[in-house]
Motif scaffolding. Structure first.
Motif, PDB file in Angstrom:
ATOM      1  N   GLY A 110      -5.020   9.117  -0.437  1.00  0.00           N
ATOM      2  CA  GLY A 110      -4.681   8.361  -1.631  1.00  0.00           C
ATOM      3  C   GLY A 110      -5.652   8.548  -2.766  1.00  0.00           C
ATOM      4  N   SER A 111      -5.400   7.820  -3.885  1.00  0.00           N
ATOM      5  CA  SER A 111      -6.255   7.884  -5.071  1.00  0.00           C
ATOM      6  C   SER A 111      -6.107   6.574  -5.838  1.00  0.00           C
ATOM      7  N   ARG A 112      -7.027   6.354  -6.798  1.00  0.00           N
ATOM      8  CA  ARG A 112      -6.941   5.150  -7.625  1.00  0.00           C
ATOM      9  C   ARG A 112      -5.638   5.158  -8.436  1.00  0.00           C
ATOM     10  N   GLU A 113      -5.307   6.329  -8.993  1.00  0.00           N
ATOM     11  CA  GLU A 113      -4.064   6.445  -9.770  1.00  0.00           C
ATOM     12  C   GLU A 113      -2.834   6.189  -8.885  1.00  0.00           C
ATOM     13  N   GLY A 114      -2.939   6.639  -7.629  1.00  0.00           N
ATOM     14  CA  GLY A 114      -1.847   6.414  -6.675  1.00  0.00           C
ATOM     15  C   GLY A 114      -1.664   4.925  -6.372  1.00  0.00           C
ATOM     16  N   ASP A 115      -2.800   4.195  -6.287  1.00  0.00           N
ATOM     17  CA  ASP A 115      -2.727   2.738  -6.062  1.00  0.00           C
ATOM     18  C   ASP A 115      -2.047   2.029  -7.236  1.00  0.00           C
ATOM     19  N   VAL A 116      -2.349   2.470  -8.463  1.00  0.00           N
ATOM     20  CA  VAL A 116      -1.738   1.864  -9.658  1.00  0.00           C
ATOM     21  C   VAL A 116      -0.222   2.114  -9.632  1.00  0.00           C
ATOM     22  N   TYR A 117       0.159   3.330  -9.217  1.00  0.00           N
ATOM     23  CA  TYR A 117       1.591   3.642  -9.076  1.00  0.00           C
ATOM     24  C   TYR A 117       2.234   2.682  -8.054  1.00  0.00           C
ATOM     25  N   SER A 118       1.589   2.517  -6.900  1.00  0.00           N
ATOM     26  CA  SER A 118       2.105   1.624  -5.857  1.00  0.00           C
ATOM     27  C   SER A 118       2.209   0.197  -6.368  1.00  0.00           C
ATOM     28  N   LEU A 119       1.237  -0.229  -7.190  1.00  0.00           N
ATOM     29  CA  LEU A 119       1.276  -1.567  -7.800  1.00  0.00           C
ATOM     30  C   LEU A 119       2.551  -1.737  -8.633  1.00  0.00           C
ATOM     31  N   GLY A 120       2.914  -0.708  -9.381  1.00  0.00           N
ATOM     32  CA  GLY A 120       4.132  -0.761 -10.197  1.00  0.00           C
ATOM     33  C   GLY A 120       5.375  -0.930  -9.346  1.00  0.00           C
ATOM     34  N   ILE A 121       5.439  -0.197  -8.217  1.00  0.00           N
ATOM     35  CA  ILE A 121       6.607  -0.300  -7.331  1.00  0.00           C
ATOM     36  C   ILE A 121       6.699  -1.706  -6.725  1.00  0.00           C
ATOM     37  N   ILE A 122       5.541  -2.255  -6.283  1.00  0.00           N
ATOM     38  CA  ILE A 122       5.522  -3.619  -5.706  1.00  0.00           C
ATOM     39  C   ILE A 122       5.933  -4.651  -6.760  1.00  0.00           C
ATOM     40  N   SER A 123       5.444  -4.456  -7.997  1.00  0.00           N
ATOM     41  CA  SER A 123       5.791  -5.383  -9.088  1.00  0.00           C
ATOM     42  C   SER A 123       7.299  -5.401  -9.337  1.00  0.00           C
ATOM     43  N   ALA A 124       7.940  -4.230  -9.226  1.00  0.00           N
ATOM     44  CA  ALA A 124       9.393  -4.157  -9.398  1.00  0.00           C
ATOM     45  C   ALA A 124      10.111  -4.962  -8.311  1.00  0.00           C
ATOM     46  N   GLU A 125       9.580  -4.912  -7.081  1.00  0.00           N
ATOM     47  CA  GLU A 125      10.169  -5.723  -6.004  1.00  0.00           C
ATOM     48  C   GLU A 125      10.104  -7.211  -6.333  1.00  0.00           C
ATOM     49  N   LEU A 126       8.946  -7.616  -6.885  1.00  0.00           N
ATOM     50  CA  LEU A 126       8.767  -9.033  -7.235  1.00  0.00           C
ATOM     51  C   LEU A 126       9.717  -9.454  -8.354  1.00  0.00           C
ATOM     52  N   ILE A 127       9.790  -8.622  -9.389  1.00  0.00           N
ATOM     53  CA  ILE A 127      10.592  -8.970 -10.566  1.00  0.00           C
ATOM     54  C   ILE A 127      12.081  -9.017 -10.233  1.00  0.00           C
ATOM     55  N   THR A 128      12.561  -8.043  -9.455  1.00  0.00           N
ATOM     56  CA  THR A 128      14.000  -7.989  -9.124  1.00  0.00           C
ATOM     57  C   THR A 128      14.334  -8.773  -7.857  1.00  0.00           C
ATOM     58  N   ARG A 129      13.290  -9.204  -7.128  1.00  0.00           N
ATOM     59  CA  ARG A 129      13.458  -9.923  -5.860  1.00  0.00           C
ATOM     60  C   ARG A 129      14.381  -9.154  -4.909  1.00  0.00           C
ATOM     61  N   SER A 130      14.104  -7.858  -4.813  1.00  0.00           N
ATOM     62  CA  SER A 130      14.875  -6.982  -3.924  1.00  0.00           C
ATOM     63  C   SER A 130      13.916  -6.047  -3.205  1.00  0.00           C
ATOM     64  N   SER A 131      14.430  -5.282  -2.258  1.00  0.00           N
ATOM     65  CA  SER A 131      13.589  -4.374  -1.483  1.00  0.00           C
ATOM     66  C   SER A 131      13.125  -3.204  -2.352  1.00  0.00           C
TER      67      SER A 131
END
Length: 478
Positions: A124-145
């Motif tokens: 992994g990488s720091r930039e990769g973690d930020v990308y993963s944060l974006g994907i998790i945030s989308a799950e929260l916002i849409t309340r979907s998988s």
């Protein structure tokens, strides 16, 4: 690792080397992972709740990125655990050296940045973690998988293939959300920045943290305080709603009571409502009244069924209005027959005969000017008869309970009506004696009449009532 103590990092307990495969042991978090909470839809998240959970992830990542670990490397919503206070804690960090490819399915790699997928990189990488944060945030916002898999045609393997391929058609999660969440547009923009295709164009974790802080317009960003405020507001709103529903319930109860009291006597209905049994009761002396429409069968033959119903409804509406002015109880109506009693179920001394006599005179007087709407040339007339005697009263039936009267007096009163004449009030000798005792009533002997089932009876016509004998005038004086 075991010395790390951060509010948004899960506590590392140790590693088990005795098992066939190496196992890491972490502190248990009662509410499970963020992925579990979203999948179960067990929590209604508002905008601030989503902000607080994102802030917890950013705080945990900030510490990791500034530590000797450098990055998480495999951040997913399954690695974001929630304790009993809804505090988010990142787990499975610092173990990149133990990762193997056979540990992760294609679904697990949906949080991984495209550049890491192309290089088959598990560190992994720091930039990769930020990308993963974006994907998790989308799950929260849409309340979907992740990637909204339940609503997509592609399977995880196809999505991973497209992510590796990159380009303008590289897939990203949908950010369509419920408008009631009131998500800050700047937050949506930040999420899109986090999953930009080029790692160099993504904000670092400090920039993400700074932008998140600027979006919080509340002075207090404590999630539990927010939860308590929401609960307090909900309780207040709930009290108003309960008060309003209680008001509606009382109104509906009044309506149902009015309807019930029209079907059964109030005393009887009140007992039935509280589950009490209504025992049959004997009334030694009551007055029973019967009336019917003269030549009703002939009249009905000139009308349609609907016109017959309208005719009786108009007639009985007039009668019901007169009944309300007297201390009487309408037992039932059968076709054009009208059955009324006084002195039952409410005992009223000797006033039962006075009330029935007054009501009878009002009935005959009211019918004189009544005209059939669809037959203007036809006149309506009624026969009336009443008698005094004893009855037994009780509730009969379960499905449609009725308050019924039984006894020879009921039959005699019915015979008084059937042997009456149009526009006349036919009364028995017992009823005449009661009226004479009360005073103020004028009767006329009819003589001996052969009554079916009773033989020869002396009967009378009720002619008029003095104003002083009117029960309605007596009530006014009282």
């Amino acid at each position: 690792m075991r010395l790390i103590d951060h509010s948004n990092l899960n506590k590392f307990i140790g590693i088990s080397l005795d098992a066939p495969q190496i196992l890491s042991v972490w502190r248990f978090c009662a509410r499970g992972s963020l992925a579990d909470v979203i999948a179960k839809a067990s929590l209604q998240m508002d905008g601030f709740f989503i902000y607080s959970l994102m802030k917890d992830i950013v705080n945990g990542l900030t510490w990791i990125h500034e530590s000797f670990h450098g990055c998480h490397g495999m951040l997913t919503s399954k690695c974001c655990l929630l304790n009993d206070r809804w505090q988010l804690k990142i787990t499975d960090f610092g173990l990149s050296g133990f990762r193997t490819h056979d540990q992760f399915t294609k679904t697990d790699r949906l949080w991984t940045a495209p550049e890491l997928l192309r290089n088959d990189d598990l560190l992994g990488s720091r930039e990769g973690d930020v990308y993963s944060l974006g994907i998790i945030s989308a799950e929260l916002i849409t309340r979907s998988s992740v990637f909204g898999l339940e609503n997509r045609k592609e399977d995880p393997e196809e999505i991973v293939y497209k992510l590796k391929k990159g380009g303008l058609q590289s897939p990203r999660p949908n950010l369509d959300h419920d408008e009631s969440l009131e998500i800050n547009p700047a937050l949506l923009h930040l999420v899109r920045d986090c999953w930009t295709e080029r790692p160099s164009e993504r904000p670092d974790i400090k920039q993400v943290s700074s932008q998140l802080r600027s979006m919080n317009t509340n002075r207090n960003d404590n999630l539990m305080d927010h939860v308590f405020n929401v609960l307090e507001s909900y309780a207040s709103t709930l009290e108003d709603e309960v008060a309003e529903k209680m008001k509606e319930l009382v109104e509906e109860k009044k309506k149902s009571d009015v309807l019930l009291y029209r079907m059964l006597p109030k005393q009887v209905a009140d007992k039935l409502k509280i589950g009490q049994t209504v025992e049959p009761e004997t009334f030694d002396l009551v007055t029973l009244f019967f009336s019917d429409v003269v030549s009703f069968t002939t009249l009905a033959g000139k009308c349609t069924p609907l016109q017959v119903v309208n005719l009786l409804n108009g007639l009985y509406t007039i009668f019901d209005g007169i009944i309300e002015q007297h201390d009487v109880y309408k037992v039932e109506t059968i076709g054009d027959g009208y059955f009324v009693a006084s002195g039952v179920p409410r005992r009223n001394g000797n006033e039962h005969t006075r009330n029935i006599a007054s009501m009878s005179l009002c009935f005959v007087k009211s019918i004189a000017g009544y005209k059939v709407p669809h037959l203007p040339g036809e006149k309506i007339n009624i026969r009336v008869g009443f008698h005094c005697g004893s009855v037994v009263a009780g509730v009969v039936g379960l499905t449609m309970p009725r308050y019924c009267l039984f006894g020879d007096a009921v039959n005699t009163a019915s015979r008084m009506e059937s042997n009456s004449k149009p526009g006349q009030i036919h009364i028995s000798q017992e009823a005449n004696e009661m009226l004479m005792r009360l005073g103020g009533f004028t009767t006329e002997p009819r003589g001996e009449v052969i009554v079916k089932g009773k033989g020869v009876m002396n009967t009378y016509w009720l002619k008029e009532m003095a104003e002083s004998a009117d029960p309605r005038n007596m009530e006014r004086k009282d």
